[in-house]
Motif scaffolding. Structure first.
Motif, PDB file in Angstrom:
ATOM      1  N   GLY A   1     -32.894 -45.471 -13.855  1.00 25.65           N
ATOM      2  CA  GLY A   1     -33.476 -44.331 -14.564  1.00 25.65           C
ATOM      3  C   GLY A   1     -32.839 -43.010 -14.156  1.00 25.65           C
ATOM      4  N   GLY A   2     -31.706 -43.060 -13.434  1.00 22.87           N
ATOM      5  CA  GLY A   2     -31.043 -41.840 -12.981  1.00 22.87           C
ATOM      6  C   GLY A   2     -31.799 -41.107 -11.893  1.00 22.87           C
ATOM      7  N   LYS A   3     -32.859 -41.746 -11.343  1.00 25.41           N
ATOM      8  CA  LYS A   3     -33.673 -41.072 -10.318  1.00 25.41           C
ATOM      9  C   LYS A   3     -33.153 -41.417  -8.925  1.00 25.41           C
ATOM     10  CE  LYS A   3     -37.857 -40.948 -13.045  1.00 25.41           C
ATOM     11  NZ  LYS A   3     -39.236 -41.381 -13.165  1.00 25.41           N
ATOM     12  N   SER A   4     -33.054 -40.458  -8.085  1.00 25.41           N
ATOM     13  CA  SER A   4     -32.443 -40.694  -6.778  1.00 25.41           C
ATOM     14  C   SER A   4     -33.350 -41.483  -5.833  1.00 25.41           C
ATOM     15  CB  SER A   4     -32.049 -39.367  -6.131  1.00 25.41           C
ATOM     16  OG  SER A   4     -33.198 -38.575  -6.005  1.00 25.41           O
ATOM     17  N   SER A   5     -34.632 -41.644  -6.209  1.00 25.73           N
ATOM     18  CA  SER A   5     -35.547 -42.350  -5.310  1.00 25.73           C
ATOM     19  C   SER A   5     -35.132 -43.802  -5.089  1.00 25.73           C
ATOM     20  CB  SER A   5     -36.962 -42.318  -5.867  1.00 25.73           C
ATOM     21  OG  SER A   5     -36.959 -42.861  -7.164  1.00 25.73           O
ATOM     22  N   ALA A   6     -34.473 -44.402  -6.102  1.00 24.32           N
ATOM     23  CA  ALA A   6     -34.044 -45.788  -5.953  1.00 24.32           C
ATOM     24  C   ALA A   6     -32.739 -45.803  -5.175  1.00 24.32           C
ATOM     25  CB  ALA A   6     -33.868 -46.417  -7.323  1.00 24.32           C
ATOM     26  N   ALA A   7     -32.841 -46.003  -3.872  1.00 23.18           N
ATOM     27  CA  ALA A   7     -31.683 -45.826  -3.005  1.00 23.18           C
ATOM     28  C   ALA A   7     -30.538 -46.791  -3.321  1.00 23.18           C
ATOM     29  CB  ALA A   7     -32.106 -45.979  -1.553  1.00 23.18           C
TER      30      ALA A   7
ATOM     31  N   GLY B   1     -42.513 -62.948  -6.688  1.00 25.22           N
ATOM     32  CA  GLY B   1     -43.946 -63.055  -6.994  1.00 25.22           C
ATOM     33  C   GLY B   1     -44.778 -61.867  -6.529  1.00 25.22           C
ATOM     34  N   ALA B   2     -44.142 -60.775  -6.099  1.00 32.09           N
ATOM     35  CA  ALA B   2     -44.913 -59.646  -5.567  1.00 32.09           C
ATOM     36  C   ALA B   2     -45.453 -58.741  -6.661  1.00 32.09           C
ATOM     37  CB  ALA B   2     -44.053 -58.824  -4.594  1.00 32.09           C
ATOM     38  N   THR B   3     -44.855 -58.786  -7.847  1.00 27.79           N
ATOM     39  CA  THR B   3     -45.307 -57.942  -8.959  1.00 27.79           C
ATOM     40  C   THR B   3     -44.974 -58.640 -10.274  1.00 27.79           C
ATOM     41  OG1 THR B   3     -44.954 -55.835 -10.119  1.00 27.79           O
ATOM     42  CG2 THR B   3     -43.116 -56.644  -8.827  1.00 27.79           C
ATOM     43  N   THR B   4     -45.726 -58.316 -11.327  1.00 35.56           N
ATOM     44  CA  THR B   4     -45.383 -58.875 -12.644  1.00 35.56           C
ATOM     45  C   THR B   4     -44.410 -57.951 -13.372  1.00 35.56           C
ATOM     46  OG1 THR B   4     -47.274 -57.790 -13.654  1.00 35.56           O
ATOM     47  CG2 THR B   4     -47.590 -60.057 -12.901  1.00 35.56           C
ATOM     48  N   ARG B   5     -44.118 -56.795 -12.782  1.00 31.13           N
ATOM     49  CA  ARG B   5     -43.162 -55.870 -13.401  1.00 31.13           C
ATOM     50  C   ARG B   5     -41.739 -56.286 -13.066  1.00 31.13           C
ATOM     51  NH1 ARG B   5     -44.547 -53.257 -17.410  1.00 31.13           N
ATOM     52  NH2 ARG B   5     -43.263 -51.429 -16.957  1.00 31.13           N
ATOM     53  N   LEU B   6     -40.831 -55.989 -13.971  1.00 30.19           N
ATOM     54  CA  LEU B   6     -39.416 -56.308 -13.745  1.00 30.19           C
ATOM     55  C   LEU B   6     -38.809 -55.357 -12.726  1.00 30.19           C
ATOM     56  CD1 LEU B   6     -38.102 -56.998 -17.321  1.00 30.19           C
ATOM     57  CD2 LEU B   6     -37.413 -58.245 -15.287  1.00 30.19           C
ATOM     58  N   ILE B   7     -38.205 -55.911 -11.691  1.00 28.72           N
ATOM     59  CA  ILE B   7     -37.599 -55.077 -10.650  1.00 28.72           C
ATOM     60  C   ILE B   7     -36.117 -54.907 -10.974  1.00 28.72           C
ATOM     61  CG2 ILE B   7     -37.098 -54.877  -8.187  1.00 28.72           C
ATOM     62  CD1 ILE B   7     -39.493 -56.809  -7.723  1.00 28.72           C
ATOM     63  N   GLU B   8     -35.716 -53.665 -11.200  1.00 29.34           N
ATOM     64  CA  GLU B   8     -34.306 -53.412 -11.556  1.00 29.34           C
ATOM     65  C   GLU B   8     -33.464 -53.119 -10.309  1.00 29.34           C
ATOM     66  OE1 GLU B   8     -32.879 -53.731 -14.367  1.00 29.34           O
ATOM     67  OE2 GLU B   8     -31.129 -52.420 -14.459  1.00 29.34           O
ATOM     68  N   THR B   9     -34.017 -52.320  -9.378  1.00 31.98           N
ATOM     69  CA  THR B   9     -33.286 -52.013  -8.144  1.00 31.98           C
ATOM     70  C   THR B   9     -34.241 -52.154  -6.957  1.00 31.98           C
ATOM     71  OG1 THR B   9     -33.824 -49.680  -8.286  1.00 31.98           O
ATOM     72  CG2 THR B   9     -31.765 -50.351  -9.293  1.00 31.98           C
ATOM     73  N   TYR B  10     -33.685 -52.209  -5.776  1.00 32.75           N
ATOM     74  CA  TYR B  10     -34.531 -52.427  -4.602  1.00 32.75           C
ATOM     75  C   TYR B  10     -33.893 -51.750  -3.396  1.00 32.75           C
ATOM     76  CZ  TYR B  10     -31.164 -55.402  -2.373  1.00 32.75           C
ATOM     77  OH  TYR B  10     -30.025 -55.837  -1.746  1.00 32.75           O
ATOM     78  N   ASN B  11     -34.674 -51.782  -2.322  1.00 30.38           N
ATOM     79  CA  ASN B  11     -34.194 -51.180  -1.085  1.00 30.38           C
ATOM     80  C   ASN B  11     -34.902 -51.852   0.097  1.00 30.38           C
ATOM     81  OD1 ASN B  11     -34.709 -49.310   1.153  1.00 30.38           O
ATOM     82  ND2 ASN B  11     -33.510 -47.852  -0.054  1.00 30.38           N
ATOM     83  N   VAL B  12     -34.129 -52.340   1.055  1.00 29.00           N
ATOM     84  CA  VAL B  12     -34.720 -52.935   2.259  1.00 29.00           C
ATOM     85  C   VAL B  12     -34.495 -51.960   3.404  1.00 29.00           C
ATOM     86  CG1 VAL B  12     -34.541 -54.798   3.959  1.00 29.00           C
ATOM     87  CG2 VAL B  12     -34.328 -55.327   1.522  1.00 29.00           C
ATOM     88  N   LYS B  13     -35.591 -51.475   4.013  1.00 25.76           N
ATOM     89  CA  LYS B  13     -35.456 -50.545   5.137  1.00 25.76           C
ATOM     90  C   LYS B  13     -36.443 -50.935   6.205  1.00 25.76           C
ATOM     91  CE  LYS B  13     -33.409 -46.161   4.167  1.00 25.76           C
ATOM     92  NZ  LYS B  13     -33.583 -44.988   3.383  1.00 25.76           N
ATOM     93  N   GLU B  14     -35.939 -51.149   7.405  1.00 21.60           N
ATOM     94  CA  GLU B  14     -36.781 -51.562   8.522  1.00 21.60           C
ATOM     95  C   GLU B  14     -37.747 -52.641   8.063  1.00 21.60           C
ATOM     96  OE1 GLU B  14     -38.144 -47.781   9.898  1.00 21.60           O
ATOM     97  OE2 GLU B  14     -36.091 -47.216  10.386  1.00 21.60           O
TER      98      GLU B  14
ATOM     99  N   ASP C   1     -38.426 -50.043 -11.349  1.00 21.53           N
ATOM    100  CA  ASP C   1     -38.133 -50.598 -12.674  1.00 21.53           C
ATOM    101  C   ASP C   1     -36.948 -49.869 -13.302  1.00 21.53           C
ATOM    102  OD1 ASP C   1     -39.080 -48.208 -13.683  1.00 21.53           O
ATOM    103  OD2 ASP C   1     -40.946 -49.042 -14.463  1.00 21.53           O
ATOM    104  N   ARG C   2     -36.681 -50.158 -14.581  1.00 19.72           N
ATOM    105  CA  ARG C   2     -35.494 -49.585 -15.233  1.00 19.72           C
ATOM    106  C   ARG C   2     -35.591 -48.084 -15.418  1.00 19.72           C
ATOM    107  NH1 ARG C   2     -33.825 -53.596 -20.138  1.00 19.72           N
ATOM    108  NH2 ARG C   2     -31.904 -52.408 -20.173  1.00 19.72           N
ATOM    109  N   ASN C   3     -36.830 -47.577 -15.399  1.00 17.18           N
ATOM    110  CA  ASN C   3     -37.001 -46.122 -15.555  1.00 17.18           C
ATOM    111  C   ASN C   3     -37.003 -45.399 -14.214  1.00 17.18           C
ATOM    112  OD1 ASN C   3     -37.367 -46.469 -18.334  1.00 17.18           O
ATOM    113  ND2 ASN C   3     -39.513 -47.043 -17.973  1.00 17.18           N
TER     114      ASN C   3
END
Ligand code: SF4
Ligand code: F3S
Length: 392
Positions: free
Chosen positions: A251-257, A346-359, A366-368
């Motif tokens: 979604g062009g948002k910087s929060s998705a590392a 199985g953690a959510t029914t929403r589609l996960i587009e990006t992710y981040n593993v930290k500690e 999602d895509r947005n």
């Protein structure tokens, strides 16, 4: 015949259809961790009650779970085709005169028992004895079976699509889902013959064929397919298999590392832990399996690798058997990154587009670029003080 490069095989082969996969940003994909599947078939019933509960659809299990090595629906679907292929031959290379794809139509009887071979083990069962396995010293079990969930792979080189003379089957621009247009279909059944996974199924009541739809109405709303959300074993992760490390944040948002999708990491990173089912058929299937780590790799090699000669490609070992061993070991002792991604199953029914593993946390967007999941990787464990309960 037109050629296509197949990254799962590391070489080119014939493919009788126009091919433009490299242009697609988004492609439907799924990873299934076989080590978590308990053959409860919740996924199978969720799929059937959603899509194939009408007349003429009684035998249609678009989603089914088989016990390997003896199960199979239709019966013997894989061995029969493998017997027809020479080493290094895809089903397109092996097409007979006048055909585009090598395949066969399973007989009626082969569809009669969806659960035939369930729970049947491989290996000699010592009569009257308790079977013990010394897992400290034995890497793999002598007596084994495992469960293999099977569904349409929404292949990148779909055989069903290539075979239809009516061009009634197409791959959607937006997500690569392979759909069959029932208005165009005339019931020729070339697709039924061509799909090596036997997922297009003919409806004798309507005279046209039906094939799995990838739960596209749910995907369009940003939700995962029914087989994924209903799975009580949390065996599956669904998403955009084409979203590699160079993609920007969702979604062009910087929060998705991280710009990468979690299933892309499991399948295409240097730490590959999931493999395609029978890639030697040549259809580039997009359902990938984390192999069972207790099963001897000799068996898994014929099922999850091209099983010929390792060519230049993404395989981690010098031989396919070594590659399977490496992947099994990664599934048995996951890295922190893989462990984090496993918590997304199985953690959510929403589609996960990006992710981040930290500690100790893993997050998904999602895509947005909206956050849809945020869970700990390891739950804190508390041991109560005081006298412990025993049965002594
Ligand atoms: Fe077509 Fe079969 Fe591939 Fe599904 S698994 S896209 S039905 S060839
Ligand atoms: Fe084509 Fe299959 Fe129908 S081959 S005409 S989509 S039965």
């Amino acid at each position: 015949m037109a050629q296509t490069y197949n990254p799962q095989l590391g070489r080119e082969h014939s493919y009788p259809y126009e091919h433009r996969e490299e242009e697609r940003d988004y492609h439907w994909g799924m990873v299934i961790n076989t080590n978590r599947c308990i053959n409860c078939n919740t996924c199978s019933f969720a799929c059937k009650s959603t899509w194939t509960s009408g007349e003429g659809e009684e035998y249609m299990w678009w989603m089914n779970v088989e016990t390997e090595p003896y199960g199979g629906y239709p019966m013997g679907w894989d061995m029969r085709l493998l017997d027809d292929l020479e080493a290094d031959q895809t089903i397109f290379d092996a097409a007979e005169n006048g055909e585009k794809v090598r395949g066969y139509i399973a007989e009626k009887q082969a569809w009669e028992y969806p659960a035939l071979g369930d729970d049947q083990v491989h290996g000699e069962y010592p009569e009257g004895e308790v079977v013990e396995s010394d897992l400290e010293n034995d890497e793999y079990h002598d007596i084994w079976q495992f469960y293999l969930p099977r569904l349409c792979n929404h292949c990148k080189n779909p055989a069903c699509l290539a075979a239809c003379p009516r061009k009634a089957i197409y791959k959607r621009e937006e997500d690569g889902i392979v759909l069959l247009d029932q208005e165009r279909c005339r019931g020729y059944r070339r697709c039924v013959k061509a799909c090596p996974y036997h997922k297009p199924m003919y409806n004798p009541e309507t005279g046209v064929t039906e094939k799995p739809v990838g739960c596209y109405p749910r995907i369009e709303e940003g939700n995962v397919p029914r087989c994924v959300s209903s799975c009580i074993g949390k065996t599956r992760l669904h998403g955009n298999i084409n979203r590699g490390p160079d993609a920007g944040p969702a979604g062009g948002k910087s929060s998705a590392a991280s710009g990468r999708s979690p299933i892309n990491y499991l399948v295409h990173s240097d730490e590959k832990v999931a493999l395609p089912l029978y890639p030697q058929f040549g259809t580039q299937p997009q359902v990938f399996y984390m192999p069972p780590y207790h099963v001897p790799p000799e068996f898994l090699t014929q099922m999850f690798t091209p099983n010929t000669e390792v060519k230049e490609n993404e395989w981690p070992g010098d031989t396919y058997e070594e590659s399977v061993r490496i992947v099994q070991e990664r599934a048995r002792n996951p890295s922190h990154e893989v462990l984090g991604i496993l918590q997304l199953f199985g953690a959510t029914t929403r589609l996960i587009e990006t992710y981040n593993v930290k500690e100790n946390r893993v997050k998904g967007w999602d895509r947005n670029g909206e956050k849809v999941v945020d869970v700990p990787i390891e739950e804190p464990m508390e041991v109560r003080e005081g006298e412990q309960w025993t049965n002594q």
